[in-house]
Design an enzyme around this catalytic site. Sequence first.
Site, PDB file in Angstrom:
ATOM      1  N   HIS A  62      74.865 -71.849 130.186  1.00  0.00           N
ATOM      2  CA  HIS A  62      75.251 -71.262 128.898  1.00  0.00           C
ATOM      3  C   HIS A  62      74.219 -70.218 128.503  1.00  0.00           C
ATOM      4  O   HIS A  62      73.190 -70.073 129.167  1.00  0.00           O
ATOM      5  CB  HIS A  62      75.414 -72.337 127.820  1.00  0.00           C
ATOM      6  CG  HIS A  62      74.164 -73.075 127.427  1.00  0.00           C
ATOM      7  ND1 HIS A  62      73.417 -73.801 128.333  1.00  0.00           N
ATOM      8  CD2 HIS A  62      73.525 -73.203 126.229  1.00  0.00           C
ATOM      9  CE1 HIS A  62      72.397 -74.356 127.701  1.00  0.00           C
ATOM     10  NE2 HIS A  62      72.425 -74.002 126.437  1.00  0.00           N
ATOM     11  N   HIS A  64      72.184 -69.821 125.868  1.00  0.00           N
ATOM     12  CA  HIS A  64      70.941 -70.005 125.117  1.00  0.00           C
ATOM     13  C   HIS A  64      69.814 -69.508 126.024  1.00  0.00           C
ATOM     14  O   HIS A  64      69.798 -69.800 127.226  1.00  0.00           O
ATOM     15  CB  HIS A  64      70.732 -71.483 124.741  1.00  0.00           C
ATOM     16  CG  HIS A  64      71.513 -71.884 123.522  1.00  0.00           C
ATOM     17  ND1 HIS A  64      71.969 -73.166 123.317  1.00  0.00           N
ATOM     18  CD2 HIS A  64      71.912 -71.145 122.452  1.00  0.00           C
ATOM     19  CE1 HIS A  64      72.623 -73.206 122.153  1.00  0.00           C
ATOM     20  NE2 HIS A  64      72.602 -71.993 121.619  1.00  0.00           N
ATOM     21  N   ASP A  66      66.811 -70.106 126.748  1.00  0.00           N
ATOM     22  CA  ASP A  66      65.957 -70.949 127.608  1.00  0.00           C
ATOM     23  C   ASP A  66      66.664 -71.354 128.904  1.00  0.00           C
ATOM     24  O   ASP A  66      66.084 -72.033 129.737  1.00  0.00           O
ATOM     25  CB  ASP A  66      65.450 -72.191 126.854  1.00  0.00           C
ATOM     26  CG  ASP A  66      66.550 -72.985 126.182  1.00  0.00           C
ATOM     27  OD1 ASP A  66      67.530 -72.388 125.716  1.00  0.00           O
ATOM     28  OD2 ASP A  66      66.424 -74.226 126.118  1.00  0.00           O
ATOM     29  N   HIS A  67      67.908 -70.906 129.070  1.00  0.00           N
ATOM     30  CA  HIS A  67      68.620 -71.196 130.319  1.00  0.00           C
ATOM     31  C   HIS A  67      68.851 -69.956 131.185  1.00  0.00           C
ATOM     32  O   HIS A  67      69.348 -70.070 132.292  1.00  0.00           O
ATOM     33  CB  HIS A  67      69.963 -71.880 130.021  1.00  0.00           C
ATOM     34  CG  HIS A  67      69.764 -73.268 129.489  1.00  0.00           C
ATOM     35  ND1 HIS A  67      69.944 -74.396 130.251  1.00  0.00           N
ATOM     36  CD2 HIS A  67      69.332 -73.697 128.278  1.00  0.00           C
ATOM     37  CE1 HIS A  67      69.659 -75.464 129.525  1.00  0.00           C
ATOM     38  NE2 HIS A  67      69.285 -75.069 128.323  1.00  0.00           N
ATOM     39  N   HIS A 142      78.525 -78.259 123.303  1.00  0.00           N
ATOM     40  CA  HIS A 142      77.265 -77.732 122.788  1.00  0.00           C
ATOM     41  C   HIS A 142      77.585 -76.678 121.733  1.00  0.00           C
ATOM     42  O   HIS A 142      78.758 -76.385 121.488  1.00  0.00           O
ATOM     43  CB  HIS A 142      76.489 -77.165 123.992  1.00  0.00           C
ATOM     44  CG  HIS A 142      75.048 -76.903 123.741  1.00  0.00           C
ATOM     45  ND1 HIS A 142      74.223 -77.736 123.036  1.00  0.00           N
ATOM     46  CD2 HIS A 142      74.251 -75.867 124.150  1.00  0.00           C
ATOM     47  CE1 HIS A 142      73.012 -77.226 123.007  1.00  0.00           C
ATOM     48  NE2 HIS A 142      72.998 -76.089 123.671  1.00  0.00           N
ATOM     49  N   ASP A 212      72.488 -79.017 128.343  1.00  0.00           N
ATOM     50  CA  ASP A 212      72.648 -79.179 126.899  1.00  0.00           C
ATOM     51  C   ASP A 212      74.055 -79.622 126.485  1.00  0.00           C
ATOM     52  O   ASP A 212      75.035 -78.896 126.670  1.00  0.00           O
ATOM     53  CB  ASP A 212      72.325 -77.858 126.193  1.00  0.00           C
ATOM     54  CG  ASP A 212      70.876 -77.448 126.392  1.00  0.00           C
ATOM     55  OD1 ASP A 212      70.198 -78.060 127.247  1.00  0.00           O
ATOM     56  OD2 ASP A 212      70.434 -76.525 125.702  1.00  0.00           O
TER      57      ASP A 212
HETATM   58 ZN   LIG Z   1      71.474 -74.857 124.601  1.00  0.00          ZN
END
Ligand SMILES: [Zn+2]
Length: 293
Positions: A62, A64, A66-67, A142, A212
């Site tokens: 996804h 976000h 941090d991914h 999520h 997540d």
């Molecule tokens: Zn996330």
Amino acid sequence: MDFTVTILGSGAAIPTTERNPSAQLVEVRNNLLLLDCGEGTQMQLRKSGVRIQKINHIFISHLHGDHYFGLIGLINTMHLLGRSQELHLYAIQPLEELIKMQLELSRTTLLYPLIFHPVDPEISSVILDHAQFTVTTIPLNHRVPTCGFLIREKPEKRRIRKDFLKTARVPVAFFDRIKDGEDYTDENGHVHLNQLITHDPPQVKSYAYCTDTAYYQPVVPVIKDCTLLYHEATFMEDKAADARAKFHSTAKEAASIALQAGAKNSDVDGLLREAKEVFPETVLAEDGLKVEV
Ligand SMILES: [Zn+2]
């Protein structure tokens, strides 16, 4: 060890000295797959001694940051190191435009084909059908569209018994047919039943990466009977309300998914003791950990 998972990053949104943002390297029958690519993933790959040009498939769960904040850096390094073979990228559609824009603004024309495969995170489907394994999306729940990935080996062929090969002098031309399950008729017309002259192949193994997500029961049938499950757990059960509000899971919920899915082992991100109470075969995912599936 022909199927392993290395945790390159197991942290939350902000990197710390102990934990990098999300990324995992899966080696399945000598193929390297990267699952998510948080900031710092390149450094983690280098520390793990991985030859990055061997990675041919990258999957982003996804958007976000941090991914995937490490993705453009990795793509660029592969280019600078003279990569020529294709790189396949699997993610939701907007990521393709983002990567294109980053490359255009830096006037970078990649030396290698970057092939984008858009995924629909809302339905479970096979997004990679390789000769030796498949990758299937796992819809998750999520704050933004998110899916996990299930990597499953394809069954190997049957194995011919060595003692039979020694005594029967089978022509090499028949090997594949016997491995496919055919009986063998020798030069005297004697029929050797396949069951008696072969062994079963090793059991098929699978790895489910559920990053997540809030507790989400529809995951269970998709990952049923997986060999190893990775499931996030951001909160303890006493903070279940926070977990729900932020679309993350508690350790107990993660372990409950492992139990319902009939997973053989589970790899929970954080909060080990609570998870073990529900699902004893749980290990804690820490950066640098390498697990055999
Ligand atoms: Zn996330």
